[in-house]
Design an enzyme around this catalytic site. Structure first.
Site, mmCIF file in Angstrom:
data_model
loop_
_atom_site.group_PDB
_atom_site.id
_atom_site.type_symbol
_atom_site.label_atom_id
_atom_site.label_comp_id
_atom_site.label_asym_id
_atom_site.label_seq_id
_atom_site.Cartn_x
_atom_site.Cartn_y
_atom_site.Cartn_z
ATOM 1 N N TYR A 50 33.430 38.098 46.184
ATOM 2 C CA TYR A 50 32.965 38.761 47.399
ATOM 3 C C TYR A 50 33.819 39.971 47.732
ATOM 4 O O TYR A 50 34.889 40.171 47.157
ATOM 5 C CB TYR A 50 32.922 37.774 48.574
ATOM 6 C CG TYR A 50 34.266 37.427 49.191
ATOM 7 C CD1 TYR A 50 35.188 36.629 48.522
ATOM 8 C CD2 TYR A 50 34.614 37.904 50.459
ATOM 9 C CE1 TYR A 50 36.412 36.315 49.098
ATOM 10 C CE2 TYR A 50 35.831 37.583 51.043
ATOM 11 C CZ TYR A 50 36.728 36.791 50.364
ATOM 12 O OH TYR A 50 37.940 36.485 50.940
ATOM 13 N N ARG A 95 37.273 46.963 42.975
ATOM 14 C CA ARG A 95 37.818 45.598 42.928
ATOM 15 C C ARG A 95 36.725 44.582 42.617
ATOM 16 O O ARG A 95 36.965 43.601 41.895
ATOM 17 C CB ARG A 95 38.518 45.254 44.243
ATOM 18 C CG ARG A 95 39.225 43.894 44.161
ATOM 19 C CD ARG A 95 40.060 43.601 45.381
ATOM 20 N NE ARG A 95 39.246 43.562 46.585
ATOM 21 C CZ ARG A 95 39.743 43.542 47.819
ATOM 22 N NH1 ARG A 95 41.060 43.553 48.001
ATOM 23 N NH2 ARG A 95 38.958 43.507 48.867
ATOM 24 N N ARG A 122 23.202 21.813 37.234
ATOM 25 C CA ARG A 122 24.648 21.642 37.357
ATOM 26 C C ARG A 122 25.298 21.312 36.016
ATOM 27 O O ARG A 122 24.972 20.307 35.390
ATOM 28 C CB ARG A 122 24.975 20.549 38.385
ATOM 29 C CG ARG A 122 26.477 20.433 38.654
ATOM 30 C CD ARG A 122 26.793 19.432 39.756
ATOM 31 N NE ARG A 122 28.228 19.413 40.037
ATOM 32 C CZ ARG A 122 29.109 18.681 39.361
ATOM 33 N NH1 ARG A 122 28.698 17.884 38.399
ATOM 34 N NH2 ARG A 122 30.388 18.735 39.656
ATOM 35 N N LYS A 133 38.948 37.971 43.720
ATOM 36 C CA LYS A 133 38.456 37.695 45.080
ATOM 37 C C LYS A 133 37.283 36.722 45.028
ATOM 38 O O LYS A 133 36.126 37.113 45.216
ATOM 39 C CB LYS A 133 38.081 39.010 45.782
ATOM 40 C CG LYS A 133 38.017 38.884 47.307
ATOM 41 C CD LYS A 133 38.023 40.240 47.960
ATOM 42 C CE LYS A 133 37.784 40.200 49.459
ATOM 43 N NZ LYS A 133 38.762 39.461 50.227
ATOM 44 N N GLU A 147 51.348 36.135 50.611
ATOM 45 C CA GLU A 147 50.500 36.955 51.489
ATOM 46 C C GLU A 147 50.030 36.092 52.639
ATOM 47 O O GLU A 147 50.351 34.907 52.718
ATOM 48 C CB GLU A 147 49.317 37.539 50.702
ATOM 49 C CG GLU A 147 48.447 36.506 50.036
ATOM 50 C CD GLU A 147 47.344 37.099 49.146
ATOM 51 O OE1 GLU A 147 46.914 38.235 49.378
ATOM 52 O OE2 GLU A 147 46.913 36.387 48.214
HETATM 53 N N1 PDD Z 1 40.299 39.201 53.162
HETATM 54 N N2 PDD Z 1 44.740 38.847 50.745
HETATM 55 C C1 PDD Z 1 43.762 37.941 50.890
HETATM 56 C C2 PDD Z 1 44.006 36.553 50.436
HETATM 57 C C3 PDD Z 1 42.534 38.328 51.467
HETATM 58 O O1 PDD Z 1 41.546 37.419 51.599
HETATM 59 C C4 PDD Z 1 42.352 39.665 51.901
HETATM 60 C C5 PDD Z 1 41.048 40.150 52.487
HETATM 61 C C6 PDD Z 1 43.422 40.574 51.740
HETATM 62 C C7 PDD Z 1 43.310 42.020 52.148
HETATM 63 O O2 PDD Z 1 42.454 42.744 51.302
HETATM 64 P P1 PDD Z 1 41.684 44.028 51.842
HETATM 65 O O3 PDD Z 1 42.726 44.928 52.406
HETATM 66 O O4 PDD Z 1 41.051 44.570 50.645
HETATM 67 O O5 PDD Z 1 40.727 43.544 52.918
HETATM 68 C C8 PDD Z 1 44.581 40.127 51.144
HETATM 69 C C9 PDD Z 1 39.005 39.564 53.709
HETATM 70 C C10 PDD Z 1 39.088 40.611 54.766
HETATM 71 C C11 PDD Z 1 38.283 38.310 54.146
HETATM 72 O O6 PDD Z 1 38.339 37.344 53.396
HETATM 73 O O7 PDD Z 1 37.660 38.302 55.214
#
Ligand code: PDD
Length: 284
Positions: free
Chosen positions: A32, A51, A99, A147, A179
């Protein structure tokens, strides 16, 4: 009612349907992106697409839509839902198949879903007050650079933070902060150096992180991309996080201890302001 996009159609949210055999649902086999919308325009769209392609590539997931197709869909949803400020969520899964742990045939069509969230993100009470974070062990899988929609652990970590009276969790691996639950984490040392973890499979390579580090560099701030400990964070002059939804968000308390004077710091404030100015100027 909100209009959403599902596999080529724009539909009212109550009419959108996904198969029970969708691999996103059964295996979290999907990726996503979340893109910030300011003044009805997309911030860092090209970065999010870059990304997305990387995440798809790492999972060996074929995907036919082009960035131009995706830009059109994002814009159409912004238009249909009249979004001035908020987010566009995009999810691509490996599609639906009986599945099986093995991936289905290459030609299985992806499931593609997009929806908008109308939100006031610039004027944020939390950014004004400053976040309270607590540290939680990082028990995620070891490909945090992809992601994926596999967000159960970040969700659990955020619930734990809430139960401990905090706004968010900072995840910790071997004593070092990786993070935030859904954002990248930073400290500013007493000497004024901005520190954030270096890019690896331990963290998501934030699109906001890249833009904000560029702002920091242009402000001639000292930057160190390296892991930092919980103790270093607790004794920092400032702390903050970055993400598409939080922009630059100050952190004023870590594990119940005030960071610096316990108020949002000047470096975070300056970075938030510059990041916003640049994002508004370059949004598409
Ligand atoms: N999350 N680290 C993690 C684990 C994240 O899920 C996100 C973003 C970031 C920051 O990435 P970016 O700057 O590209 O948004 C770092 C999104 C916003 C979410 O899951 O809603």
């Amino acid at each position: 009612m909100r209009q959403v996009y599902v596999n080529g159609d724009y539909l009212p949210e109550t009419e959108a349907r996904i198969s029970v055999f969708d691999r996103g649902f059964l295996f979290a086999d999907g990726v996503y992106e979340v893109t910030l919308v300011l003044d009805g325009k997309l911030v860092d769209f090209a970065g999010h697409m870059r990304r997305l392609r990387r995440s798809l590539g790492e999972l060996g997931m074929a995907f036919a839509l082009t960035d131009e197709d995706l830009l059109d869909i994002h814009r159409e949803l912004i238009r249909q839902n009249d979004i001035e400020e908020g987010l566009v969520y995009l999810q691509v899964t490996r599609g639906s198949a009986d599945r099986d742990f093995l991936f289905p045939a290459e030609e299985t069509p992806n499931t593609v879903v997009l929806f908008t969230q109308k939100k006031s993100l610039v004027d944020s009470p939390l950014a004004e007050r400053g976040q309270h974070v607590v540290t939680v062990e990082d028990l995620r899988w070891r490909r945090c650079d992809i992601k994926t929609v596999q967000l159960l652990y970040p969700s659990m970590a955020k619930m734990e933070a809430k139960s401990r009276g905090a706004d968010d969790a900072w995840l910790v691996k071997d004593g070092y902060v990786t993070e935030g639950s859904s954002n990248n984490a930073y400290i500013v040392t007493p000497e004024g150096t901005v520190v954030t973890r270096d890019l690896s499979t331990d963290i998501l390579h934030g699109i906001t992180r890249e833009a904000v580090l560029q702002c920091a560099e242009d402000l001639q701030l000292r930057i160190e991309e390296r892991p930092f400990t919980v103790e270093e964070a607790e004794n920092a002059a400032e702390a903050f996080s970055t993400s598409a939804s939080g922009l630059v968000s100050p952190v004023v308390r870590i594990n119940g201890r005030e960071v610096g004077p316990g108020r949002p710091g000047p470096i975070a404030a300056r970075l938030r302001q510059i990041y916003l100015e640049r994002s508004r100027a370059s949004a598409v």
